[in-house]
Motif scaffolding. Structure first.
Motif, PDB file in Angstrom:
ATOM      1  N   ALA A  53      -6.366  26.471 -15.119  1.00  0.00           N
ATOM      2  CA  ALA A  53      -6.027  27.708 -15.816  1.00  0.00           C
ATOM      3  C   ALA A  53      -6.227  27.617 -17.322  1.00  0.00           C
ATOM      4  O   ALA A  53      -6.434  28.633 -17.985  1.00  0.00           O
ATOM      5  N   ILE A  54      -6.176  26.420 -17.862  1.00  0.00           N
ATOM      6  CA  ILE A  54      -6.329  26.277 -19.318  1.00  0.00           C
ATOM      7  C   ILE A  54      -7.741  25.810 -19.681  1.00  0.00           C
ATOM      8  O   ILE A  54      -8.031  25.547 -20.844  1.00  0.00           O
ATOM      9  N   MET A  55      -8.632  25.791 -18.697  1.00  0.00           N
ATOM     10  CA  MET A  55      -9.977  25.271 -18.947  1.00  0.00           C
ATOM     11  C   MET A  55     -10.741  26.031 -20.030  1.00  0.00           C
ATOM     12  O   MET A  55     -11.457  25.405 -20.836  1.00  0.00           O
ATOM     13  N   PRO A  56     -10.633  27.349 -20.127  1.00  0.00           N
ATOM     14  CA  PRO A  56     -11.345  28.027 -21.218  1.00  0.00           C
ATOM     15  C   PRO A  56     -10.934  27.526 -22.601  1.00  0.00           C
ATOM     16  O   PRO A  56     -11.770  27.440 -23.514  1.00  0.00           O
ATOM     17  N   ILE A  57      -9.659  27.188 -22.775  1.00  0.00           N
ATOM     18  CA  ILE A  57      -9.197  26.689 -24.076  1.00  0.00           C
ATOM     19  C   ILE A  57      -9.756  25.298 -24.343  1.00  0.00           C
ATOM     20  O   ILE A  57     -10.192  24.984 -25.461  1.00  0.00           O
ATOM     21  N   TYR A  58      -9.802  24.465 -23.312  1.00  0.00           N
ATOM     22  CA  TYR A  58     -10.402  23.143 -23.495  1.00  0.00           C
ATOM     23  C   TYR A  58     -11.910  23.249 -23.734  1.00  0.00           C
ATOM     24  O   TYR A  58     -12.491  22.421 -24.454  1.00  0.00           O
ATOM     25  N   ASP A  59     -12.540  24.248 -23.166  1.00  0.00           N
ATOM     26  CA  ASP A  59     -13.962  24.470 -23.426  1.00  0.00           C
ATOM     27  C   ASP A  59     -14.192  24.802 -24.902  1.00  0.00           C
ATOM     28  O   ASP A  59     -15.133  24.311 -25.531  1.00  0.00           O
ATOM     29  N   ALA A  60     -13.278  25.604 -25.453  1.00  0.00           N
ATOM     30  CA  ALA A  60     -13.389  25.974 -26.867  1.00  0.00           C
ATOM     31  C   ALA A  60     -12.981  24.827 -27.792  1.00  0.00           C
ATOM     32  O   ALA A  60     -13.406  24.772 -28.953  1.00  0.00           O
ATOM     33  N   LEU A  61     -12.169  23.916 -27.274  1.00  0.00           N
ATOM     34  CA  LEU A  61     -11.680  22.799 -28.090  1.00  0.00           C
ATOM     35  C   LEU A  61     -12.796  21.821 -28.453  1.00  0.00           C
ATOM     36  O   LEU A  61     -12.811  21.261 -29.554  1.00  0.00           O
ATOM     37  N   ALA A  62     -13.739  21.638 -27.530  1.00  0.00           N
ATOM     38  CA  ALA A  62     -14.815  20.657 -27.755  1.00  0.00           C
ATOM     39  C   ALA A  62     -15.605  21.011 -29.014  1.00  0.00           C
ATOM     40  O   ALA A  62     -16.067  22.134 -29.178  1.00  0.00           O
ATOM     41  N   GLY A  63     -15.725  20.057 -29.907  1.00  0.00           N
ATOM     42  CA  GLY A  63     -16.487  20.258 -31.138  1.00  0.00           C
ATOM     43  C   GLY A  63     -15.789  21.090 -32.190  1.00  0.00           C
ATOM     44  O   GLY A  63     -16.402  21.467 -33.197  1.00  0.00           O
ATOM     45  N   SER A  64     -14.490  21.339 -32.001  1.00  0.00           N
ATOM     46  CA  SER A  64     -13.756  22.210 -32.927  1.00  0.00           C
ATOM     47  C   SER A  64     -13.301  21.504 -34.201  1.00  0.00           C
ATOM     48  O   SER A  64     -12.921  22.152 -35.174  1.00  0.00           O
ATOM     49  N   GLY A  65     -13.288  20.182 -34.176  1.00  0.00           N
ATOM     50  CA  GLY A  65     -12.758  19.434 -35.314  1.00  0.00           C
ATOM     51  C   GLY A  65     -11.298  19.087 -35.173  1.00  0.00           C
ATOM     52  O   GLY A  65     -10.773  18.260 -35.935  1.00  0.00           O
ATOM     53  N   LEU A  66     -10.606  19.701 -34.207  1.00  0.00           N
ATOM     54  CA  LEU A  66      -9.218  19.322 -33.955  1.00  0.00           C
ATOM     55  C   LEU A  66      -9.178  18.000 -33.196  1.00  0.00           C
ATOM     56  O   LEU A  66     -10.024  17.739 -32.337  1.00  0.00           O
ATOM     57  N   THR A  67      -8.202  17.177 -33.509  1.00  0.00           N
ATOM     58  CA  THR A  67      -8.007  15.921 -32.778  1.00  0.00           C
ATOM     59  C   THR A  67      -7.099  16.178 -31.595  1.00  0.00           C
ATOM     60  O   THR A  67      -5.942  16.581 -31.759  1.00  0.00           O
ATOM     61  N   HIS A  68      -7.625  15.969 -30.416  1.00  0.00           N
ATOM     62  CA  HIS A  68      -6.832  16.137 -29.198  1.00  0.00           C
ATOM     63  C   HIS A  68      -6.572  14.762 -28.601  1.00  0.00           C
ATOM     64  O   HIS A  68      -7.483  13.947 -28.452  1.00  0.00           O
ATOM     65  N   ILE A  69      -5.306  14.508 -28.290  1.00  0.00           N
ATOM     66  CA  ILE A  69      -4.920  13.245 -27.657  1.00  0.00           C
ATOM     67  C   ILE A  69      -4.665  13.520 -26.179  1.00  0.00           C
ATOM     68  O   ILE A  69      -3.737  14.265 -25.828  1.00  0.00           O
TER      69      ILE A  69
END
Length: 562
Positions: A30-46
């Motif tokens: 259900a949260i996959m669209p947000i993770y798709d947008a996260l890639a290459g965003s510059g935010l550090t995701h742990i």
């Protein structure tokens, strides 16, 4: 649809605009669209290895920095796995924004795959929550969520975003809008004057400080007021570190496992100046017998806390910084009272000369904090080791003692260490855990390895649920029910399998060198320490008793080596 962002892209761009630099989470459907947008965003995701780890890591990041912690999870079990961490943040007033995926809006209420009403489930443990239905509202909702998480008494906020809302395109990108800036209530001048009068009349005043001092960024103001007045201080578990524990006027933690000097002072005081504390049962013991001779000045940002459990002669609602800056009492001579408090502190100081060759955990923890110095940060789990850290560790800076206070959530220490070490990379961040607590989120050693987070782990192993065992011994006729953990795995081997450095000590003469090795490590390292399973936390206020009735026990037998 050129240049038309999706709701998910607005989530990421808004987080960046709000100054978020790191977030903790675990993806899913259900949260996959947000993770798709996260890639290459510059935010550090742990990427943690369990969603509870994400909420605990975000919680500790917030405690260590004063910023808002951010965590994400998918719908259903992903979201429910955040709940313990959300409750923990709510109980301890930690600013946190939790973003969850949700099933598509057309499936809401149909018991669709991985559908859970996370908004309803978390209503009692959040400051506010949203189920987003219009992607154009995402920037405004997230901006408001961050504001609510921080303003007043901090706490967690939930933003639940259905999958189709995250995936939808937004034709007209809105601005976040301007929300009215929240202003803390101005303390009443008459209340300030009344408080000053009570302080001036008092012969035995005492500061009773809680976690609200740190959350209000009011540590400098508190220390300045101490300098102006010379009034001694006791602290709750969450208040530790606001005043250096080495300060002559600091008497220690009060309450069930507090110091005898702190509890004596509370019982003898004629005035309690309560700052950002809430008269929790673990601090007060039998409430009707708590501080029986004392009038009360209670300062808090949350009106609900004032007069909730103890009536205050003066209640001041407002920002602690402003209140403390405004207090300038003309002190009478309290030197006899201060001398008695200091004498009690010396008289009842903890001893560290335990007999035998076995490792005495309080002495080890004291030495650990002294070796680490003012860069020491403890991320502590829940159990006997938690109380030993609170009693014996030296804290010279605020935001250096991170633990699950109100919730008492086992499993906090390791993921909290992840969040705190990322927040404070130049500090000696040490997770202190017990063998029971450690097993609850042991998987986060994989997170340490993946990101090369050089967290230090002190694992005190007594092969039992020590605090439960202690209560069963004292109050349940030694009926030791379901506390045996003697079938623990070999923690050194397990840690090494996760890719950590790990080593074990079993006797007292190994302690000094082991702590030096641990603190010098430049990669995630676990120190496994075998301690006597018979060792208990002292002193102890028994259930239903006043803080004046502390139980204490000296060593009956030498501590064994293992």
């Amino acid at each position: 649809m050129i240049n038309q962002p999706t709701g998910a892209q607005l989530v990421i761009s808004t987080l960046r605009a709000l100054g978020v630099d790191i977030l903790f989470g675990y993806p899913g459907g259900a949260i996959m669209p947000i993770y798709d947008a996260l890639a290459g965003s510059g935010l550090t995701h742990i990427l943690v290895r369990h969603e509870q780890g994400a909420s605990f890591a975000a919680d500790a990041y917030a405690r260590a920095t004063g910023k808002v912690g951010v965590c994400m999870a998918t719908s259903g079990p992903g979201a429910t796995n955040l709940i313990t961490g959300i409750a923990n943040a709510y109980m301890d007033s930690v600013p946190m924004v939790c973003i969850t995926g949700q099933v598509g809006t057309h499936l809401l209420g149909t018991d669709g795959f991985q559908e859970v009403d996370i908004l309803g489930l978390t209503l009692p443990i959040v400051k506010h929550s949203w189920l987003v239905r219009d992607p154009a509202e995402i920037p405004a909702i997230l901006s408001r969520a961050f504001q609510i998480a921080q303003e007043g008494r901090p706490g967690p906020v939930l933003v639940d975003i259905p999958k189709d809302v995250a995936a939808a395109f937004v034709k007209d990108v809105p601005t976040t809008g301007e929300f009215p800036s929240w202003q803390p209530p101005q303390p009443d001048v008459a209340d300030i004057k009344a408080a000053e009068k009570l302080i001036e009349q008092s012969k035995k005043p005492l500061f009773y400080i809680g976690g609200g001092v740190e959350m209000a960024f009011a540590v400098p103001q508190l220390r300045a007021l101490m300098d102006r007045t010379g009034i001694p201080v006791v602290s709750t578990l969450k208040g530790l570190g606001a005043i250096p524990t080495t300060d002559d006027l600091f008497l220690g933690m009060l309450g069930m496992h507090g110091t005898r000097a702190a509890n004596i002072a509370v019982q003898d005081a004629d005035l309690l100046i309560v700052l950002g504390a809430r008269f929790d049962d673990r601090a007060t013991g039998k409430l009707s017998a708590f501080a029986p001779h004392a009038k009360v000045i209670h300062v808090d940002i949350d009106a609900a806390e004032i007069n909730k459990l103890r009536m205050a002669q003066v209640g001041i609602l407002g920002d602690l910084k402003m209140v403390l800056d405004g207090l300038h009492p003309k002190m009478q001579d309290i030197s006899l009272w201060v001398a008695k408090c200091k004498s009690d502190k010396k008289k009842h100081a903890f001893r560290y000369d335990a007999p035998g060759t076995g490792i005495y955990a309080p002495a080890l923890l004291k030495l650990l904090s002294e070796k680490a110095g003012d860069k020491f940060v403890a991320c502590c789990d829940v159990g006997q080791h938690q109380m030993w850290v609170a009693q014996h560790c030296q804290f010279l800076q605020n935001r250096a003692h991170l633990t699950s206070g109100g919730s008492g959530a086992m499993g906090y220490g390791l993921p909290a260490g992840v969040g705190a070490k990322l927040a404070l990379p130049d500090h000696h961040v040490v997770t202190v855990s017990g063998d029971g607590s450690f097993m609850m989120n042991i998987q986060e050693m994989a997170t340490l390895r993946r990101y090369g987070i050089p967290l230090k782990i002190v694992l005190l192993d007594n092969s039992s649920l020590g605090l439960v065992r202690q209560w069963q011994r004292l109050f349940y006729e030694e009926n030791y029910s379901e506390i045996d953990l003697s079938d623990n795995p070999d923690f050194v081997t397990v840690a090494q399998a996760f890719g950590l450095d790990a080593f074990r000590i079993t006797s007292r003469d190994e302690v000094d060198g082991a702590l030096d090795r641990l603190l010098a490590a430049d990669k995630p390292t676990l120190l496994h320490i075998l301690i006597d399973p018979r060792e208990n936390v002292w002193p102890l206020v028994p259930p239903g008793a006043s803080n004046a009735e502390m139980m204490e026990e000296r060593w009956d037998e030498p501590l064994d080596s293992y």
